[in-house]
Design a protein around this motif. Structure first.
Motif: not given
Length: 676
Positions: A246-252, A276-285
């Motif tokens: 999953x990405x972190x930022x998307x519509x809700x 197992x869960x994987x976060x794929x994000x461009x935001x390093x924080x």
């Protein structure tokens, strides 16, 4: 150790797996200007890639691409041919891609319509427009031909996921990503890892049907573009989840939510703690935030993104080899298949076994290898179910051994000298026929597995076919042709049986067959019956039964070369019996031709007991379904059985044996008194 959902008691038979992946993409209509089509095709490379990819997975009928340059030509094609998918690029002659898509949906409402962008101007013009009612999915192509393969696979996954999960508990990976840039980049990477895993499992399969099982049972990938879509997929396929990316930022709720991914994965982790869960994000924080879920974090802008995703598949999803580690992460061993895992488990330190069991690594690795029902059988067990780690080891070893024997039982397994498993019940070498006798043995083995009623009737007795290795008729044909032995059948050559035998013994066994026999004997040390299995031997009419020779080998000499020499002589003698006087005379009387007869050879384990360096055969016998001489209350259709101690020679020669009807085994007329 291994948690489960007990409602996943699905059938895993090969017949069921034939029904998986039933919906395929067969015909694709590609609509674009000639330049775009040329770039994609790259002088035929795209079509070649698709064909090669399907061959690599043992798949037949790869999808076929049909290209047209205009909307007008597209509609002409649609009128004359059925297509499964349309992929359109913006640069069309005579019509805007949205107008084209709207007209397609009006005329062919069920036909999927995907848009593929690659020109920078096209991306800027089309990427932000909301035309979901017309365009089913938008992808961005950056020159990677793997994207089209991923598009096809993903579409097929969507079509087949309901049936395949419900009927075979096939695993599901959910990817939540709203950016066409990123899911167009990620999908080829995901499918590449799944394909590599599938190919490695295929290489370890026992035969063509088993390869089909493994290939069609691969994990499915489903894509969601919003929180609501992700929740819907999660709730629907919750029992079958392998992982969520999953990405972190998307519509809700229709509004972009920078914490949507965090909320989704936190909910999932709470309900399925070991998923197992994987976060794929461009935001390093976000790297620090995912620790609270917990999940693995990968930055989308990472220079080694593909390698990091691959590492996640291997480390967390059980792909590739099983790597034994100590609790501190130190690698101590690795295995690539079930047989190696079974043999190595006893040598692995207890701490490592407990560590992997606590992390659910064993069942996850089995899942990744499409051993789904086996993994689900193990998952209810907890570490607390075992008094100590040695009991856990013993349980795993016995379970894996039973599994390996189970999926080979009733199956004809192709011989591979590099992967030969001496625990396999029925193995065939060569592409020729099994012959009559071996075919009957294979049929009985399959019936015993298919119909458990006999085993249920006698639960304390193990009913099976003795371990069998069949040299197909290909071995006989190669032997005859390479040594020019067909000349012995010439009418002007009247050789005695002794001379024919001498010619066969002097002849050389084909090198490929000799190497296979060596590999076989390296693992097999029990006494062997070398039996004939010709094409005509057990025919329904005019069978050649009793005309060919059988040889018994103790197979006990400490020297492998000695044992190999004895086996090769026995095989040659069985081959020679095809040309002996009695079979040739019988062939003439039945209008058969000896040159049409071909001989397979059965190498079968002798059943019995070893005592003080002697081998004592068990009981032998013959059962007939029809009794021509019924007495007393016996009926002819109830059959008759003749048994004796030893190898059964006395039975076949009509000597004194114990006779009884299977329906009335205690009615032994031979022991009756006159008064009876």
């Amino acid at each position: 150790m291994m948690d489960t959902n007990n409602n996943n008691t699905k059938s895993s038979s090969l017949k069921l797996y034939h029904e998986l992946m039933a919906n395929k993409v067969g015909e694709i209509l590609l609509v674009s200007c000639p330049y775009d089509a040329f770039i994609m095709e790259e002088e035929g490379r795209l079509s070649t890639r698709i064909i090669n990819e399907y061959k690599g997975l043992n798949l037949s009928k790869p999808p076929r691409l049909t290209w047209v340059a205009s909307a007008l030509d597209a509609f002409k094609r649609l009128e004359t041919k059925k297509f499964d998918l349309i992929i359109a690029m913006p640069s069309l002659d005579g019509m805007d891609v949205y107008a084209f898509g709207a007209e397609v949906k009006e005329k062919y409402s069920d036909l999927p319509f995907f848009m593929l962008l690659h020109n920078t101007c096209d991306i800027d013009n089309y990427i932000c427009k909301n035309n979901s009612a017309i365009i089913d999915r938008t992808y961005i192509w950056g020159g990677n031909t793997d994207l089209l393969l991923a598009i096809i696979k993903n579409f097929e996954d969507e079509m087949n996921v309901d049936f395949d999960t419900e009927n075979a508990s096939v695993r599901v990976i959910i990817m939540v990503e709203d950016s066409p840039y990123h899911y167009s980049s990620f999908l080829p990477v995901l499918y590449r890892q799944i394909v590599l895993q599938t190919q490695s499992v295929i290489d370890d399969s026992i035969n063509e049907e088993h390869r089909l099982l493994k290939m069609r049972g691969r994990p499915k990938v489903l894509v969601a573009h919003s929180y609501e879509e992700a929740i819907a997929l999660y709730e629907k396929y919750k029992p079958y989840l392998l992982s969520v990316f999953s990405d972190m930022r998307y519509p809700k709720n229709g509004v972009e939510d920078k914490a949507a991914g965090f909320k989704l994965l936190t909910k999932i982790k709470k309900e399925i703690p070991d998923l197992p869960l994987l976060v794929l994000s461009t935001e390093e924080h976000n790297r620090e935030k995912v620790v609270d879920i917990p999940a693995v974090f990968i930055n989308k802008n990472s220079s080694n993104l593909n390698d990091r995703i691959k590492s996640f598949f291997v480390s967390y999803l059980g792909f590739g080899a099983f790597i034994f580690r100590m609790p501190d992460g130190e690698e101590i061993a690795r295995v690539n298949n079930l047989r190696s895992l079974e043999k190595l488990l006893s040598e692995i330190p207890d701490e490592s076994i407990v560590y992997h069991a606590m992390n659910n690594d064993f069942s996850r690795w089995f899942m990744a290898r499409s051993e789904i029902d086996f993994a689900l059988q193990l998952k209810p067990y907890q570490i607390s179910d075992f008094p100590d780690p040695q009991d856990l080891k013993k349980f795993l070893i016995e379970s894996i051994h039973a599994r390996r024997k189970g999926y080979g039982q009733g199956q004809i397994i192709d011989f591979d000298s590099k992967k030969f498993d001496s625990d396999t019940n029925f193995v065939k070498i060569g592409n020729g026929s099994l012959g009559g006798k071996a075919r009957g043995l294979a049929f009985m083995a399959s019936q015993i597995k298919k119909d458990p009623s006999l085993q249920e009737k006698f639960p304390d007795i193990e009913i099976n076919i003795p371990q069998t290795f069949v040299i197909s008729t290909q071995g006989f044909k190669s032997f005859i042709e390479e040594n020019g032995l067909l000349r012995l059948l010439e009418t002007d050559t009247k050789l005695e049986d002794r001379e024919i035998v001498e010619q066969f013994v002097k002849a050389r066994l084909p090198d490929w067959l000799r190497k296979s026999m060596r590999a076989y004997l390296q693992d097999v040390r029990y006494p062997i019956a070398v039996r004939s299995s010709s094409l005509f031997e057990d025919a329904h009419y005019q069978p050649f039964a009793g005309l060919y020779n059988t040889y018994m080998l103790p197979n006990a000499h400490p020297n492998l070369e000695k044992r190999l020499g004895q086996l090769i002589i026995a095989i040659k003698l069985v081959y020679a019996s095809t040309y002996l006087k009695a079979p040739r005379s019988y062939a003439k009387s039945t209008m058969h031709r000896t040159e049409d007869e071909e001989m397979a050879v059965v190498l079968q384990q002798l059943t019995g007991t070893v005592y003080n360096n002697y081998f004592y055969p068990a009981i032998s016998g013959v059962a007939q379904s029809y009794n021509f001489y019924p007495i007393s209350h016996l009926k002819a259709e109830e059959g008759i059985t003749h048994i004796a101690l030893g190898l059964g020679k006395i039975v076949m020669e009509g000597g004194p044996t114990l006779r009884f009807c299977p329906k009335y085994p205690q009615f032994l007329t031979q022991f009756s008194m006159i008064d009876d």
